[in-house]
Structure formats: structure tokens, C-alpha cells
Design a protein around this motif. Structure first.
Motif, PDB file in Angstrom:
ATOM      1  N   MET A   1       0.831  -1.210   0.000  1.00 11.30           N
ATOM      2  CA  MET A   1       0.000   0.000   0.000  1.00 11.30           C
ATOM      3  C   MET A   1       0.863   1.257   0.000  1.00 11.30           C
ATOM      4  O   MET A   1       0.537   2.246  -0.660  1.00 11.30           O
ATOM      5  N   MET A   2       1.990   1.203   0.708  1.00 14.21           N
ATOM      6  CA  MET A   2       2.897   2.359   0.715  1.00 14.21           C
ATOM      7  C   MET A   2       3.535   2.550  -0.656  1.00 14.21           C
ATOM      8  O   MET A   2       3.749   3.672  -1.101  1.00 14.21           O
ATOM      9  N   GLU A   3       3.811   1.437  -1.325  1.00 12.96           N
ATOM     10  CA  GLU A   3       4.383   1.533  -2.673  1.00 12.96           C
ATOM     11  C   GLU A   3       3.403   2.174  -3.642  1.00 12.96           C
ATOM     12  O   GLU A   3       3.801   2.835  -4.597  1.00 12.96           O
ATOM     13  N   ARG A   4       2.096   1.973  -3.393  1.00 15.65           N
ATOM     14  CA  ARG A   4       1.072   2.580  -4.246  1.00 15.65           C
ATOM     15  C   ARG A   4       0.745   4.010  -3.799  1.00 15.65           C
ATOM     16  O   ARG A   4      -0.091   4.674  -4.393  1.00 15.65           O
ATOM     17  N   ASP A   5       1.402   4.461  -2.704  1.00 16.31           N
ATOM     18  CA  ASP A   5       1.260   5.832  -2.227  1.00 16.31           C
ATOM     19  C   ASP A   5      -0.163   6.162  -1.789  1.00 16.31           C
ATOM     20  O   ASP A   5      -0.658   7.256  -2.020  1.00 16.31           O
ATOM     21  N   VAL A   6      -0.807   5.182  -1.140  1.00 18.19           N
ATOM     22  CA  VAL A   6      -2.136   5.455  -0.574  1.00 18.19           C
ATOM     23  C   VAL A   6      -1.952   5.689   0.930  1.00 18.19           C
ATOM     24  O   VAL A   6      -2.237   4.827   1.751  1.00 18.19           O
ATOM     25  N   VAL A   7      -1.457   6.864   1.263  1.00 22.97           N
ATOM     26  CA  VAL A   7      -1.017   7.178   2.618  1.00 22.97           C
ATOM     27  C   VAL A   7      -2.130   7.064   3.646  1.00 22.97           C
ATOM     28  O   VAL A   7      -1.991   6.404   4.676  1.00 22.97           O
ATOM     29  N   ARG A   8      -3.248   7.723   3.371  1.00 26.44           N
ATOM     30  CA  ARG A   8      -4.327   7.750   4.364  1.00 26.44           C
ATOM     31  C   ARG A   8      -4.854   6.349   4.651  1.00 26.44           C
ATOM     32  O   ARG A   8      -5.072   5.986   5.806  1.00 26.44           O
ATOM     33  N   MET A   9      -5.058   5.545   3.600  1.00 28.85           N
ATOM     34  CA  MET A   9      -5.560   4.194   3.801  1.00 28.85           C
ATOM     35  C   MET A   9      -4.526   3.319   4.523  1.00 28.85           C
ATOM     36  O   MET A   9      -4.878   2.478   5.348  1.00 28.85           O
ATOM     37  N   VAL A  13      -5.293   1.279   7.967  1.00 32.64           N
ATOM     38  CA  VAL A  13      -5.086  -0.165   8.131  1.00 32.64           C
ATOM     39  C   VAL A  13      -4.146  -0.428   9.307  1.00 32.64           C
ATOM     40  O   VAL A  13      -4.337  -1.374  10.082  1.00 32.64           O
ATOM     41  N   LEU A  14      -3.108   0.404   9.456  1.00 33.75           N
ATOM     42  CA  LEU A  14      -2.190   0.251  10.589  1.00 33.75           C
ATOM     43  C   LEU A  14      -2.939   0.386  11.911  1.00 33.75           C
ATOM     44  O   LEU A  14      -2.711  -0.391  12.842  1.00 33.75           O
ATOM     45  N   THR A  35       3.411  -4.550  14.974  1.00 36.44           N
ATOM     46  CA  THR A  35       3.215  -3.198  14.438  1.00 36.44           C
ATOM     47  C   THR A  35       3.672  -2.117  15.409  1.00 36.44           C
ATOM     48  O   THR A  35       3.626  -0.931  15.086  1.00 36.44           O
ATOM     49  N   ALA A  36       4.128  -2.517  16.597  1.00 37.64           N
ATOM     50  CA  ALA A  36       4.404  -1.550  17.662  1.00 37.64           C
ATOM     51  C   ALA A  36       5.449  -0.510  17.285  1.00 37.64           C
ATOM     52  O   ALA A  36       5.377   0.640  17.714  1.00 37.64           O
ATOM     53  N   ARG A  37       6.416  -0.880  16.470  1.00 40.96           N
ATOM     54  CA  ARG A  37       7.514   0.037  16.160  1.00 40.96           C
ATOM     55  C   ARG A  37       7.305   0.791  14.836  1.00 40.96           C
ATOM     56  O   ARG A  37       8.166   1.525  14.392  1.00 40.96           O
ATOM     57  N   ILE A  38       6.165   0.564  14.217  1.00 38.69           N
ATOM     58  CA  ILE A  38       5.876   1.278  12.974  1.00 38.69           C
ATOM     59  C   ILE A  38       5.245   2.628  13.317  1.00 38.69           C
ATOM     60  O   ILE A  38       4.177   2.688  13.922  1.00 38.69           O
ATOM     61  N   LYS A  39       5.913   3.695  12.963  1.00 39.44           N
ATOM     62  CA  LYS A  39       5.410   5.034  13.258  1.00 39.44           C
ATOM     63  C   LYS A  39       4.613   5.579  12.076  1.00 39.44           C
ATOM     64  O   LYS A  39       5.059   5.507  10.937  1.00 39.44           O
ATOM     65  N   LYS A  40       3.461   6.132  12.392  1.00 36.19           N
ATOM     66  CA  LYS A  40       2.633   6.704  11.326  1.00 36.19           C
ATOM     67  C   LYS A  40       3.347   7.827  10.591  1.00 36.19           C
ATOM     68  O   LYS A  40       3.149   8.020   9.391  1.00 36.19           O
TER      69      LYS A  40
END
Length: 205
Positions: A1-9, A13-14, A35-40
């Protein structure tokens, strides 16, 4: 999803995943939350798209579309989206039983807000639908999948338009007709057609 640049979605999902893992941690179903270390903030900023095609760009699109190597039904989808301001997913999941071309009416039984909606079709929109019907008249769906058992993927049109706006290079099994739908104002997609029509109507009062 990040590769497709759909930031808000991606962020949404996160959040859902975190809620799920929190539920699982509280009940000892899992031992860690991956997912704990993944920062928005690392996903990227929320950018509200505001791409609106100018009248000159719509004129250019009229000239460019026939030379972009799209199948006629995809070309018609672009004009249906612009002339009805529908969501592209609503068009691609539509059934012939919901469209009355003789009475210029398209009934969308299930919209994003969960309510049915009537779209009154102009002569131009009816003409585009008739082009599609000449090719896809058999079966339930206006835009059927290859086996005809379901509607085509909602990403189909967006993907085809995006491929024809790549500035250079080519990918295997992808269209070589790159940059054929590039417009001066930058990259555009089906939802921008909806925004364009809404903006024009606002200007007209």
C-alpha cells in the motif's frame, strides 16, 4: 500500500492492525505486537488531493484518448465518469438491470453512504453507455471480469490510466504507450474526473 502511495488508507489499516494485536495481547493469543515500532509519521503526510482538470486539459484528453491504446470500453468509462460524476467503483460494479438507457436513468443501488442514488443521464452519457453495451451486452455486468461471473476489479481503469502516464521506461507485460495520457497539470485518475465535474458545477452556480 505504501508503494502505491495510498497514505491515508495505509495509516487506517495500521490503526486497525494495532487494535487487533492489542486485543490479542490482552488475551495472551500472541506474545508481541509486530506493528508496535511502525510510526505513522514514517508512512508519510496526509495529502488531500485537489487535482482538477482544466477545460483545456479535457480538450487535450479528447484528442489523446483515441491514441492511448485503450480498449473502447475503458475509453467510454473515462467519459462516463466525467459526464455523470460517478465513483469509478460504482461504474465498474454496475449491472445492466440498473441502467435504463431509453429513459436516461442509472440507478445505483448501493453508494458509499449506503443509500441508493439515481443518476440522470445526458445524451452524451447514454452514447457512451451504448458503446459499452455493443461490446458487453451479454451477461449481468456492465464491466464484467474475463470469465463474466463477476464485475471487473475496481482498480482496472485506474491502473490502465496510470500506466499511460509513466514518463519513461517500460515494464514487462505492460503497455508501451507511456505518456500518452499525460496532461500539463500532472497525474490524474478517475476520482479527479469526479472532482473536476463538481468544481465546474460549483463555478456555474
Amino acid at each position: 500500500m505504501m508503494e502505491r502511495d495510498v497514505v491515508r488508507m495505509t495509516k487506517r489499516v495500521l490503526s486497525d492492525l494495532r487494535q487487533m494485536f492489542s486485543f490479542a495481547l490482552d488475551r495472551d493469543i500472541v506474545e508481541i505486537d509486530p506493528t508496535a515500532r511502525i510510526k505513522k509519521s514514517r508512512i508519510g503526510p496526509d495529502i488531500e488531493r485537489d487535482r482538477v482538470l482544466s477545460e483545456a486539459e479535457i480538450g487535450a484528453l479528447c484528442q489523446q484518448l483515441p491514441h492511448a491504446g485503450l480498449v473502447p470500453t475503458t475509453e467510454a468509462a473515462v467519459w462516463i465518469a466525467l459526464s455523470t460524476l460517478c465513483r469509478i467503483g460504482e461504474l465498474l460494479s454496475s449491472r445492466w438491470s440498473d441502467i435504463d438507457l431509453d429513459n436516461h436513468l442509472w440507478r445505483i443501488p448501493d453508494t458509499k453512504n449506503g443509500k441508493p442514488h439515481n443518476v440522470y443521464l445526458s445524451d452524451f452519457a447514454v452514447k457512451q453507455f451504448r458503446k459499452v453495451k455493443e461490446l458487453n451486452s451479454e451477461g449481468t455486468w456492465v464491466y464484467p471480469s474475463r470469465d463474466g461471473k463477476k464485475a471487473v476489479s475496481s482498480k482496472t481503469i485506474t491502473k490502465q490510466l496510470g500506466e499511460r502516464q509513466r514518463p519513461s521506461g517500460s515494464m514487462k507485460r505492460r503497455s508501451k504507450l507511456i505518456a500518452t495520457l499525460t496532461l500539463p497539470g500532472g497525474k490524474w485518475g478517475p476520482h479527479d474526473l469526479r472532482r473536476t465535474g463538481a468544481t465546474m458545477m460549483t463555478r456555474l452556480g
